[in-house]
Scaffold this active site. Structure first.
Site, short mmCIF file in Angstrom:
data_model
loop_
_atom_site.label_atom_id
_atom_site.label_comp_id
_atom_site.label_asym_id
_atom_site.label_seq_id
_atom_site.Cartn_x
_atom_site.Cartn_y
_atom_site.Cartn_z
N CYS A 67 99.57 143.48 82.50
CA CYS A 67 99.08 142.26 81.86
C CYS A 67 99.16 141.20 82.95
O CYS A 67 100.19 141.09 83.63
CB CYS A 67 99.96 141.89 80.67
SG CYS A 67 99.61 140.23 80.02
N CYS A 72 92.09 140.20 82.86
CA CYS A 72 92.81 140.46 81.61
C CYS A 72 92.72 141.95 81.30
O CYS A 72 91.61 142.48 81.12
CB CYS A 72 92.17 139.65 80.48
SG CYS A 72 92.88 139.97 78.86
N ASN A 73 93.86 142.61 81.25
CA ASN A 73 93.88 144.04 80.93
C ASN A 73 93.46 144.29 79.49
O ASN A 73 92.77 145.27 79.20
CB ASN A 73 95.29 144.61 81.11
CG ASN A 73 95.75 144.64 82.55
OD1 ASN A 73 95.71 145.67 83.20
ND2 ASN A 73 96.19 143.50 83.07
N THR A 74 93.89 143.42 78.60
CA THR A 74 93.63 143.62 77.18
C THR A 74 92.13 143.61 76.91
O THR A 74 91.63 144.40 76.10
CB THR A 74 94.36 142.53 76.36
OG1 THR A 74 95.72 142.48 76.78
CG2 THR A 74 94.30 142.80 74.88
N TYR A 96 95.06 137.56 73.23
CA TYR A 96 94.10 138.63 72.95
C TYR A 96 94.80 139.87 72.41
O TYR A 96 94.20 140.67 71.70
CB TYR A 96 93.33 138.99 74.22
CG TYR A 96 92.12 138.12 74.50
CD1 TYR A 96 91.77 137.05 73.69
CD2 TYR A 96 91.31 138.41 75.60
CE1 TYR A 96 90.66 136.27 73.96
CE2 TYR A 96 90.18 137.64 75.87
CZ TYR A 96 89.86 136.57 75.05
OH TYR A 96 88.75 135.82 75.33
N ASP A 120 90.26 134.88 81.57
CA ASP A 120 91.39 135.49 80.87
C ASP A 120 91.53 134.79 79.51
O ASP A 120 90.90 133.76 79.27
CB ASP A 120 92.69 135.34 81.69
CG ASP A 120 93.90 136.02 81.05
OD1 ASP A 120 93.72 137.01 80.30
OD2 ASP A 120 95.04 135.57 81.28
N SER A 121 92.41 135.35 78.68
CA SER A 121 92.69 134.71 77.39
C SER A 121 93.47 133.41 77.60
O SER A 121 93.45 132.53 76.75
CB SER A 121 93.56 135.65 76.55
OG SER A 121 94.75 135.94 77.27
N HIS A 158 99.53 138.17 82.90
CA HIS A 158 100.55 137.13 82.72
C HIS A 158 101.88 137.51 83.36
O HIS A 158 102.68 136.64 83.70
CB HIS A 158 100.81 136.89 81.22
CG HIS A 158 99.80 136.01 80.56
ND1 HIS A 158 98.55 136.44 80.21
CD2 HIS A 158 99.86 134.70 80.19
CE1 HIS A 158 97.87 135.44 79.64
NE2 HIS A 158 98.65 134.38 79.62
N1 DGL Z 1 96.52 138.34 80.39
C1 DGL Z 1 96.25 139.29 79.42
C2 DGL Z 1 96.24 140.72 79.92
O1 DGL Z 1 96.14 140.96 81.09
C3 DGL Z 1 96.26 139.07 77.98
C4 DGL Z 1 97.45 138.60 77.25
C5 DGL Z 1 97.06 138.29 75.83
O2 DGL Z 1 96.20 137.42 75.66
O3 DGL Z 1 97.57 138.94 74.91
O4 DGL Z 1 96.32 141.63 79.16
#
Ligand code: DGL
Length: 259
Positions: free
Chosen positions: A189, A75-77, A43, A11-12, A191
């Site tokens: 996300c 990480c979805n992004t 990200y 992940d980021s 997070h």
């Molecule tokens: N955990 C992340 C997601 O699922 C990314 C959050 C980020 O780095 O902006 O999108």
């Protein structure tokens, strides 16, 4: 005899820990490497081309070094943008994390669903295509948050974020119109499940918050089903691309995930 599989979770930042903890339960014997690309966090703020290059570069190095049997892009992004490219570039199987729009729309009774993600994720064609394909008569509302991933990182590091700040980022998820209220919110996300109790506290009414982590863990277990389950306990390490040493507060939070 084959040895226990190695799973790289990426992940980021630390949001992917919400996926890691479920995956660990599904495959207790695996050797886990958690990789946080915190040098480029968040990200959600990166331009698409830069993000694809960055994810490819970081994963190329990590795959060469750890030789994982499977990579979870937690990480979805990143997944909504780079997954197909990663699959064509690397031989190792990938499990991605993409907005759980299909199950959300299938379970919604009020037919009002919100997808809460980074601004990048909710703006992606990938997400819009999921809505076109799986909305099944639901009104799907997209909410992009510029700050929640940072808030989740702050809370993990022991820096308190107040309720008003959380409310400010989530209030737009709740729609009450035509006698139908939002009843399901997709946590798009990784997070965000870290803030779930806070979301519940500030929510104007009760909804189902859909965390995709259990489904991802099931998919991982399925892909590794040919590998016999070992009795040895899982080994796990965490790496930060920034090379930082976690603060005492963060170290304590990481210990709760077994690091
Ligand atoms: N955990 C992340 C997601 O699922 C990314 C959050 C980020 O780095 O902006 O999108």
């Amino acid at each position: 005899m084959s040895h226990a599989p190695t799973i790289l979770v990426f992940d980021s930042g630390l949001g992917g820990l919400t996926v890691f903890r479920e995956t660990k339960t599904a495959r207790t014997d695996a050797c886990f490497v958690y990789l946080a690309d915190d040098a480029e966090f968040p990200y959600g703020d990166l331009a698409e081309e830069k993000l694809v290059d960055r994810v490819t570069e970081v994963l190329a190095e990590a795959i060469a070094r750890h030789k994982p049997d499977l990579v979870v892009v937690a990480c979805n992004t990143a997944s909504t943008l780079a997954l197909s490219q990663l699959r064509s570039r690397f031989a190792v199987p990938f499990v991605g994390t993409v907005p759980a729009i299909k199950p959300a729309c299938a379970q919604s009774k009020s037919k009002r669903v919100t997808v809460l993600g980074t601004q990048a994720t909710v703006g992606r064609e990938y997400t819009r295509a999921l809505i076109r394909e799986f909305a099944s008569g639901c009104d799907v509302h997209l909410v992009g948050s510029p700050r929640l991933a940072r808030y989740a990182e702050a809370e993990l590091a022991g820096v308190a974020v107040d309720d008003d700040a959380i409310k400010g980022e989530t209030a737009g998820c709740f729609i009450d119109a035509d006698a139908r209220r939002t009843d399901t919110i997709v946590l798009a996300c990784t997070h965000y499940p870290l803030l779930l109790e806070r979301f519940r506290t500030v929510a104007p009414w009760t909804v189902d918050w859909l965390d995709p982590a259990p489904a991802i863990a099931r998919r991982v277990a399925e892909l590794l089903r040919e590998r016999p389950l070992h009795s040895a306990p899982a080994a796990q390490t965490i790496e930060f691309t920034s090379g930082r040493t976690p603060s005492p507060a963060l170290a304590q939070a990481l210990a709760s995930f077994g690091f």
